[in-house]
Design a protein around this motif. Structure first.
Motif, PDB file in Angstrom:
ATOM      1  N   THR A  51       0.834  -1.207   0.000  1.00 18.31           N
ATOM      2  CA  THR A  51       0.000   0.000   0.000  1.00 18.31           C
ATOM      3  C   THR A  51       0.866   1.253   0.000  1.00 18.31           C
ATOM      4  N   ASP A  52       0.253   2.344  -0.415  1.00 14.53           N
ATOM      5  CA  ASP A  52       0.941   3.627  -0.320  1.00 14.53           C
ATOM      6  C   ASP A  52       0.475   4.339   0.950  1.00 14.53           C
ATOM      7  N   THR A  53       0.956   5.536   1.180  1.00 16.30           N
ATOM      8  CA  THR A  53       0.626   6.252   2.420  1.00 16.30           C
ATOM      9  C   THR A  53      -0.841   6.654   2.508  1.00 16.30           C
ATOM     10  N   ALA A  54      -1.531   6.710   1.372  1.00 17.05           N
ATOM     11  CA  ALA A  54      -2.955   7.063   1.362  1.00 17.05           C
ATOM     12  C   ALA A  54      -3.849   5.826   1.538  1.00 17.05           C
ATOM     13  N   ASN A 130       4.424  -4.201   5.264  1.00 11.94           N
ATOM     14  CA  ASN A 130       4.339  -3.043   6.154  1.00 11.94           C
ATOM     15  C   ASN A 130       5.405  -1.992   5.902  1.00 11.94           C
ATOM     16  N   ASP A 131       6.584  -2.409   5.554  1.00 13.81           N
ATOM     17  CA  ASP A 131       7.706  -1.483   5.462  1.00 13.81           C
ATOM     18  C   ASP A 131       8.565  -1.909   4.282  1.00 13.81           C
TER      19      ASP A 131
END
Length: 181
Positions: A51-54, A130-131
């Protein structure tokens, strides 16, 4: 039972080559010549939810058959003697040049992957990444392109694999649940 089912496709014993290789129940074949008993088991595969930050989810465009040009999650088959976690990291590196620092198991789902007119039954395991490091992110290997999607930007008909569709729907369902808390 589809024409691609292994019980209909495999005609010779994998050990001795005999044609006396017949179904022995609903998920195995047995050789009348050498006694070899072959079971049709699920192959292990992984899918990564990046996923991206949004909160948008990465989907990739398949560059190979089956389902060339359709949407998928990055991932693939687990190699012999490899863990599922190692497979996720390897697949993301091979397909997107993405380096994963941490991931978390989400869920699993069965799937039927038809390749070369042969059904490969899989147990697909989904992991949330996650990272990760995105420097140099690029589609490679069997991927044509990638894009991050919000659920309203997505047409689920463009995701042919039922297990992958299930993982994507679960991701967005969980995302909505965490936003309403």
């Amino acid at each position: 039972m589809q024409a691609t089912h292994p019980l209909k496709v495999i005609k010779h014993c994998l050990k001795c080559g005999s044609t006396n290789f017949t179904p022995s129940g609903e998920r195995s074949l047995k050789c009348g010549a050498c006694g070899f008993h072959f079971f049709i088991n699920s192959s292990a595969a992984v899918a990564a939810l990046v996923t991206d930050t949004a909160g948008k989810l990465m989907l990739v465009t398949r560059g190979v058959e089956p389902n060339y040009g359709k949407l998928d999650l990055p991932g693939g088959f687990i190699d012999p003697m490899e863990t599922a976690e190692q497979a996720v990291k390897r697949e993301l590196k091979e397909e997107l040049a993405l380096d994963v620092k941490s991931l978390q198991y989400l869920t699993s789902a069965p799937n039927e992957y038809v390749f070369s007119d042969f059904s490969v039954f899989t147990l697909d395991m989904a992991f949330v990444v996650n990272d990760y490091f995105t420097e140099g992110l690029k589609p490679m290997d069997d991927i044509l392109d990638y894009k991050f999607y919000a659920e309203d930007e997505l047409d689920y008909k463009d995701i042919p694999a039922p297990s992958i569709k299930n993982f994507v729907q679960l991701y967005f369902k969980n995302l909505k649940r965490t936003k309403t808390k």
